[in-house]
Design an enzyme around this catalytic site. Structure first.
Site, PDB file in Angstrom:
ATOM      1  NE  ARG A  90      -3.697   0.184   1.904  1.00 38.83           N
ATOM      2  CZ  ARG A  90      -4.621  -0.534   2.551  1.00 38.83           C
ATOM      3  NH1 ARG A  90      -4.680  -0.512   3.855  1.00 38.83           N
ATOM      4  NH2 ARG A  90      -5.472  -1.270   1.875  1.00 38.83           N
ATOM      5  CE1 TYR A  91       0.428   4.243   4.363  1.00 39.28           C
ATOM      6  CE2 TYR A  91       0.640   1.994   5.159  1.00 39.28           C
ATOM      7  CZ  TYR A  91       0.029   3.228   5.216  1.00 39.28           C
ATOM      8  OH  TYR A  91      -0.977   3.442   6.106  1.00 39.28           O
ATOM      9  NE  ARG A  94       6.058   2.564   4.918  1.00 37.24           N
ATOM     10  CZ  ARG A  94       5.271   3.611   5.124  1.00 37.24           C
ATOM     11  NH1 ARG A  94       4.552   3.699   6.201  1.00 37.24           N
ATOM     12  NH2 ARG A  94       5.209   4.575   4.225  1.00 37.24           N
ATOM     13  CB  CYS A 103      -3.942 -15.340  16.853  1.00 40.33           C
ATOM     14  SG  CYS A 103      -3.853 -14.260  15.422  1.00 40.33           S
ATOM     15  CB  CYS A 107      -8.115  -9.674  19.349  1.00 38.98           C
ATOM     16  SG  CYS A 107      -6.406 -10.011  19.802  1.00 38.98           S
ATOM     17  CB  CYS A 110      -9.019  -9.644  14.789  1.00 35.96           C
ATOM     18  SG  CYS A 110      -7.682  -9.807  13.594  1.00 35.96           S
ATOM     19  NE  ARG A 112      -4.356  -8.162   8.089  1.00 34.15           N
ATOM     20  CZ  ARG A 112      -3.253  -7.708   8.690  1.00 34.15           C
ATOM     21  NH1 ARG A 112      -2.452  -8.526   9.339  1.00 34.15           N
ATOM     22  NH2 ARG A 112      -2.949  -6.425   8.633  1.00 34.15           N
ATOM     23  CG  ASP A 273      -9.437  -0.706  11.407  1.00 31.51           C
ATOM     24  OD1 ASP A 273      -9.333   0.529  11.271  1.00 31.51           O
ATOM     25  OD2 ASP A 273      -8.466  -1.483  11.425  1.00 31.51           O
ATOM     26  CG  ASP A 310      -5.641   1.758   8.513  1.00 30.08           C
ATOM     27  OD1 ASP A 310      -5.547   2.178   7.337  1.00 30.08           O
ATOM     28  OD2 ASP A 310      -4.829   0.964   9.023  1.00 30.08           O
ATOM     29  CE  LYS A 317      -0.894   1.449  10.283  1.00 30.65           C
ATOM     30  NZ  LYS A 317      -0.447   0.819   9.006  1.00 30.65           N
TER      31      LYS A 317
HETATM   32  C1  LIG Z   1       0.269  -0.162   8.960  1.00 30.67           C
HETATM   33  C2  LIG Z   1       0.708  -0.684   7.680  1.00 30.67           C
HETATM   34  C3  LIG Z   1       2.047  -0.574   7.296  1.00 30.67           C
HETATM   35  C4  LIG Z   1       3.093   0.083   8.175  1.00 30.67           C
HETATM   36  O1  LIG Z   1       2.832   1.449   8.335  1.00 30.67           O
HETATM   37  P1  LIG Z   1       3.790   2.349   9.293  1.00 30.67           P
HETATM   38  O2  LIG Z   1       3.093   3.660   9.343  1.00 30.67           O
HETATM   39  O3  LIG Z   1       5.131   2.401   8.624  1.00 30.67           O
HETATM   40  O4  LIG Z   1       3.873   1.650  10.607  1.00 30.67           O
HETATM   41  C5  LIG Z   1       2.404  -1.072   6.073  1.00 30.67           C
HETATM   42  N1  LIG Z   1       1.513  -1.647   5.253  1.00 30.67           N
HETATM   43  C6  LIG Z   1       0.205  -1.749   5.582  1.00 30.67           C
HETATM   44  C7  LIG Z   1      -0.739  -2.367   4.630  1.00 30.67           C
HETATM   45  C8  LIG Z   1      -0.239  -1.286   6.816  1.00 30.67           C
HETATM   46  O5  LIG Z   1      -1.523  -1.403   7.161  1.00 30.67           O
HETATM   47  S1  SF4 Z   2      -5.521  -8.544  16.548  1.00 28.79           S
HETATM   48 FE1  SF4 Z   2      -6.020 -10.230  15.120  1.00 28.79          FE
HETATM   49  S2  SF4 Z   2      -4.063 -10.821  14.220  1.00 28.79           S
HETATM   50 FE2  SF4 Z   2      -3.593  -9.618  16.068  1.00 28.79          FE
HETATM   51  S3  SF4 Z   2      -3.373 -11.173  17.689  1.00 28.79           S
HETATM   52 FE3  SF4 Z   2      -5.485 -10.449  17.738  1.00 28.79          FE
HETATM   53  S4  SF4 Z   2      -6.611 -11.928  16.467  1.00 28.79           S
HETATM   54 FE4  SF4 Z   2      -4.439 -12.152  15.989  1.00 28.79          FE
END
Ligand SMILES: *Cc1c(COP(=O)(O)O)cnc(C)c1O
Ligand code: SF4
Length: 430
Positions: A90-91, A94, A103, A107, A110, A112, A273, A310, A317
């Site tokens: 995305r960025y 990174r 996990c 959580c 979560c 995801r 989120d 986000d 972010k």
């Molecule tokens: C949060 C995130 C990152 C890392 O972002 P930083 O601001 O550098 O911590 C990289 N890729 C994705 C998809 C993210 O959600």
């Molecule tokens: S937030 Fe989601 S990915 Fe992170 S530890 Fe909890 S369940 Fe696992």
């Protein structure tokens, strides 16, 4: 892990539930995984239905709701920014790798969840580990790889070694971030010196962990953070702002101070989120801003995370904070500090062009006819006044009272602010 609580059938013997709750979370079990290691479970106060550890880990009947329809399966559109399965790019510099759906504790909020809690959800993401490595290797702009999941520290050691060795061998990768909640939910996994040595041997590893509540900072958590730090890995934390868990200033300060005590650096505070079934954890953004207002200036800057929302549509972010910029002109900006002091700040050494129009308040600051508005009776000003009065008394004792009079008379604390142009400060009392 083999002793973890994994079913509603076990839960009903461990904590009190109403019949209706049991019926709903029993149905949810068919869709969502439930795993709580005995250690994390032991942090729950069984007498308190709103216990913050319980809220994070035990399924709630609210998970069956999506009242607004606003909550989504993939609220950050990670899958749409995925060039190859398992990678979100995305960025510019990174990339994020989803290496496992597992996990040590799931959580309930979560982001995801579609891959982690949802039964069978992983099948739509990836198992092509080599494909992920190849993608990073063939994109020299990627400097920072976030190894995430799920939780990569639940991977079998050989598979974790595969990721670490391959990623650290890529020359353009400077940073490997391991995103893990293991220090919080199953610290015992990191009692294994072999695992710590493996992480440490990759050289480029930073740990990104996830404490949400001060009660999670236990001697066990402290012990493993300490061994990660001694292994040369910086440990950063992100928290999620969660209703009923940490959405008040006192809890947040206690959490952040607790993290500093174990040398874990608060990095992000995430707004929760809009993921399906997590709506009951979401607060207003105002709540986050209110908390940030109570942090900056009031406690060590080392302990202050960046509050981020986000963005929908994969916008990434976005930092959000209280306003410190009150107004501006060509000559100066008007800023306010954590105490509410409103001050003229002239960034360049130019003479201010003072407009003769009579103004007051912030407008007077802009024009330079006043240079500061000080709230009545801040602790700092009271301390200054006391010190100045003391100095005046000492001067008098030394017999130089009459000479120094101009310096210490009439609002000595305010005169010591170093004002330009002889402009007098004005106290505001509201
Ligand atoms: C949060 C995130 C990152 C890392 O972002 P930083 O601001 O550098 O911590 C990289 N890729 C994705 C998809 C993210 O959600
Ligand atoms: S937030 Fe989601 S990915 Fe992170 S530890 Fe909890 S369940 Fe696992």
């Amino acid at each position: 892990m083999s002793n973890a609580v994994r079913s509603v059938r076990q839960l009903r013997n461990l904590l009190p539930f109403s019949d209706q709750e049991l019926e709903i979370i029993g149905r949810l079990e068919a869709d969502y995984k439930l795993v709580i290691p005995p250690y994390y479970f032991s942090l729950i106060d069984p007498e308190d239905p709103n216990d913050p550890i319980r809220l994070q880990s035990i399924p709630s009947a609210h998970e069956a709701e999506n009242p607004s329809g606003y909550e989504l399966e993939d609220p950050l559109e990670e899958d749409q920014d995925s060039p190859v399965p398992g990678v979100t790019h995305r960025y510019p510099d990174r990339a994020l790798l989803v290496t496992t759906p597992a996990c040590s504790m799931y959580c309930r909020f979560c982001t995801r969840k579609r891959a982690t809690l949802t039964r069978g959800g992983w099948d739509t993401i990836s198992r092509d580990d080599q494909g992920m490595i190849d993608y990073v290797a063939s994109h020299p702009e990627i400097r920072d790889v976030i190894v995430s999941g799920g939780d990569p520290l639940t991977l079998p050691t050989p598979k974790l070694r595969f990721f670490l060795e391959n990623l650290s061998a890529i020359k353009h990768v400077d940073v490997i971030r391991i995103g893990t909640r293991v220090p919080v939910t199953l610290p015992q996994r990191l009692y294994d010196p072999e695992l710590v040595a493996l992480l440490s041997s990759a050289q480029k590893v930073w740990i990104q962990t996830h404490f949400n509540h001060p009660r999670e900072i236990t001697p066990e958590a402290k012990r493993v953070c300490n061994s990660l730090l001694r292994g040369g890995m910086p440990v950063n934390n992100h928290s999620v702002l969660l209703k009923g868990v940490n959405d008040n200033l006192a809890t947040m300060r206690e959490l952040l101070r607790g993290l500093l005590r174990i040398k874990v650096r608060p990095y992000y505070l995430f707004h929760c989120d809009p993921v399906i079934g997590a709506g009951h954890f979401r607060t207003s953004v105002w709540k986050g801003i209110e908390i940030m207002e109570g942090l900056r200036g009031h406690m060590s800057g080392l302990g202050i995370p960046t509050y981020v929302v986000d963005s929908p549509h994969g916008g990434g972010k976005i930092p959000v904070m209280p306003n410190y910029l009150i107004s501006a002109s060509d000559d100066a900006v008007i800023l306010r500090n954590f105490e509410g002091q409103i001050v003229r700040y002239q960034a360049q050494d130019q003479p201010a062009t003072i407009d003769p129009t009579s103004t007051r308040g912030v407008s007077a600051l802009l024009q330079g006819t006043k240079s500061v508005l000080i709230p009545d009776g801040t602790e700092r000003m009271i301390r200054r006044k006391r010190r100045a009065a003391q100095a005046a008394a000492e001067d008098q004792l030394n017999g130089c009272g009459s000479n120094g009079a101009g310096h210490h008379e009439a609002e000595p604390a305010l005169l010591s602010l170093g004002l330009r142009n002889g402009v007098r400060p004005e106290a505001v009392t509201e």
